[in-house]
Design a protein around this motif. Sequence first.
Motif, short mmCIF file in Angstrom:
data_model
loop_
_atom_site.label_atom_id
_atom_site.label_comp_id
_atom_site.label_asym_id
_atom_site.label_seq_id
_atom_site.Cartn_x
_atom_site.Cartn_y
_atom_site.Cartn_z
N ARG A 177 -4.85 -2.15 -4.24
CA ARG A 177 -6.44 -2.89 -4.22
C ARG A 177 -7.25 -1.71 -3.72
NH1 ARG A 177 -3.68 -7.07 -1.31
NH2 ARG A 177 -4.83 -6.62 0.56
N LEU A 178 -7.19 -1.00 -2.86
CA LEU A 178 -7.82 -0.10 -2.39
C LEU A 178 -8.28 1.11 -3.60
CD1 LEU A 178 -9.95 1.36 -0.02
CD2 LEU A 178 -7.84 2.22 0.71
N ILE A 179 -7.19 1.47 -4.17
CA ILE A 179 -7.42 2.60 -5.33
C ILE A 179 -8.20 1.89 -6.39
CG2 ILE A 179 -6.43 3.61 -7.21
CD1 ILE A 179 -3.79 4.10 -5.13
N THR A 180 -7.98 0.62 -6.62
CA THR A 180 -8.75 -0.06 -7.67
C THR A 180 -10.36 -0.26 -7.16
OG1 THR A 180 -6.87 -1.27 -8.31
CG2 THR A 180 -9.19 -2.21 -9.03
N GLY A 181 -10.51 -0.56 -5.80
CA GLY A 181 -11.98 -0.79 -5.45
C GLY A 181 -12.59 0.66 -5.47
N VAL A 182 -11.91 1.88 -5.03
CA VAL A 182 -12.74 2.87 -5.25
C VAL A 182 -13.10 3.30 -6.39
CG1 VAL A 182 -12.18 5.59 -4.65
CG2 VAL A 182 -11.69 3.68 -3.00
N VAL A 183 -11.94 3.26 -7.71
CA VAL A 183 -12.34 3.48 -8.91
C VAL A 183 -13.50 2.51 -9.52
CG1 VAL A 183 -11.59 3.34 -11.27
CG2 VAL A 183 -10.28 4.26 -9.61
N CYS A 217 -14.12 9.37 1.87
CA CYS A 217 -13.35 8.63 2.87
C CYS A 217 -11.89 7.71 2.20
CB CYS A 217 -14.16 7.35 3.36
SG CYS A 217 -15.47 7.72 4.27
N ALA A 218 -11.90 7.62 0.82
CA ALA A 218 -10.80 7.21 0.20
C ALA A 218 -9.55 7.75 0.63
CB ALA A 218 -10.94 7.01 -1.18
N PRO A 219 -9.36 9.21 0.75
CA PRO A 219 -7.88 9.52 1.03
C PRO A 219 -7.46 9.39 2.25
CG PRO A 219 -9.30 11.37 0.05
CD PRO A 219 -10.28 10.18 0.31
N VAL A 220 -8.30 9.18 3.26
CA VAL A 220 -8.08 8.91 4.90
C VAL A 220 -7.45 7.39 4.68
CG1 VAL A 220 -8.67 8.79 7.28
CG2 VAL A 220 -9.43 10.43 5.88
N MET A 221 -8.21 6.56 4.29
CA MET A 221 -7.89 5.11 4.25
C MET A 221 -6.62 4.74 3.47
SD MET A 221 -11.58 2.78 3.87
CE MET A 221 -10.61 1.24 3.94
N LEU A 222 -6.37 5.43 2.50
CA LEU A 222 -5.15 5.48 1.56
C LEU A 222 -4.08 5.69 2.33
CD1 LEU A 222 -6.30 6.90 -1.98
CD2 LEU A 222 -5.76 4.43 -1.43
N ARG A 223 -4.22 6.92 3.22
CA ARG A 223 -3.07 7.28 4.12
C ARG A 223 -2.44 6.04 5.09
NH1 ARG A 223 -5.38 12.56 3.56
NH2 ARG A 223 -6.49 12.00 5.63
N SER A 224 -3.42 5.34 5.21
CA SER A 224 -3.08 4.35 6.47
C SER A 224 -2.88 3.15 5.67
CB SER A 224 -4.45 4.33 7.39
OG SER A 224 -5.42 3.72 6.78
N ALA A 225 -3.37 2.76 4.53
CA ALA A 225 -2.74 1.75 3.70
C ALA A 225 -1.43 1.22 3.57
CB ALA A 225 -3.69 1.75 2.60
N ARG A 226 -0.97 0.01 3.73
CA ARG A 226 0.22 -0.42 3.83
C ARG A 226 0.62 -0.41 2.43
NH1 ARG A 226 1.96 -2.77 8.56
NH2 ARG A 226 0.47 -3.50 9.70
N PRO A 227 1.50 0.02 1.95
CA PRO A 227 2.14 0.21 0.56
C PRO A 227 2.52 -1.11 -0.03
CG PRO A 227 3.80 1.21 1.90
CD PRO A 227 2.61 0.91 3.03
N ALA A 228 2.90 -1.89 0.83
CA ALA A 228 3.23 -3.33 0.44
C ALA A 228 3.25 -4.51 1.19
CB ALA A 228 4.74 -3.14 -0.13
#
Length: 412
Positions: free
Chosen positions: A294-300, A401-412
């Motif tokens: 969801r976060l990747i989709t939101g950033v794009v 900011c996206a890379p930092v948030m992606l590192r902490s995002a739950r993968p599932a």
Amino acid sequence: MTTATQPAGPACATDRSAHGRGFWLLAATFMTLMAFTTVPTPIYHYYQERDGFPTFVITLIFAAYGIGVMVGLYFAGHLSDVHGRRRMLAAAIGLTIISAAVFVLSQDTPALLVARLISGLAIGVLTPTATAALGELAAAHRPDRSPAFASTVATVVNTGGLALGPLIGGLLVTFLPDPMIIPYAVFLALAILTTAALWATPETVNPVAPQDRPAYRPQQVALLPEGRASFRAAALSAGAAFSVLGFFTSLTGTFVGRVLGYGAPLVTGSIVFGVLGMSALVQVLLSGLDQRTRLITGVVAIIAGLALVAVAALVRNLPLFVIAGLAAGAGVGLIFQASVATAVRFSRPEARGGTLAGLFLAAYVGITLPVIAVGVVATWWSIPTVLVVFAALVAVVIAACAPVMLRSARPA
């Protein structure tokens, strides 16, 4: 403030049913009060036409709201951790009623500033309190359900309410008389009705006894040590995303009316409804995906939407501007949802209201200060040029900011 929150205690089956009803009553109250804050969006045109003030005055009126939110968040957004959720929700409803009454009783510019400031104070108290209470009500009703459900509902009713306001305002001013009174009178009545909903909503935090309360301090963010970098990235992302909402809710009427030549309030209200509605809708449609996706989709989506905003401003094309708004709105919703989830994940349980207040404070700094800057710069630069620069700056912040948030995002 890090005073230990006292939960209201375990619930029996009957209590769980009451918590389930209370969850949806609070969600409806949250959405109603948020909708009130954006009702003026299609009405600004009437004030501007009547008084002849420049775009900068509209940004000041909008900024009064943002300043009110920030003050409410900083000084009172955390108080429900100590005084209980219902008491602070009642304060937010009371402030909304006062704001609506000021709108109804006076339509001059100073009154608009006062009403918007009070409305902002209400939302500063409401947003962290209601968000925390929804999570607690959901947990009491269905302990087996993922916390992501309550987080999604909270962000959907938040942004969904913001979306409904301009559409309802546009419809009311188009089809009913007294465009500077009727919309506010309608929401004055709705705000009064929400007191009944609050009365039927169970308390989820027992107030701390007066003798046990520490000395008052403004809100402080209390995080788990491993979550500080992620929270900073979430706060910056929320601020950048909300700056997009700030632009659409405050300046769409000016851009669409003065640059594109479409001055009807219902056009402005419909565009803003589309942007904010997409922000809410996409969170529901993609709720089955994991947080990282969801976060990747939101950033794009938000970067693509901002790029299209810049192009639409340069070529002065309304359909392209609408498409840009829908894409950017989708991105805002997903990024904000990820930011709230990050704040909840890394907050200390005893200070969740204060931590959420810190996140919302960052978001409303984003919704306020950039809009003021846009209004100031627009006095020297053309509006299309300002939009191009604004879109580029917001896209840079989100991308950083996206890379930092992606590192902490739950993968599932």
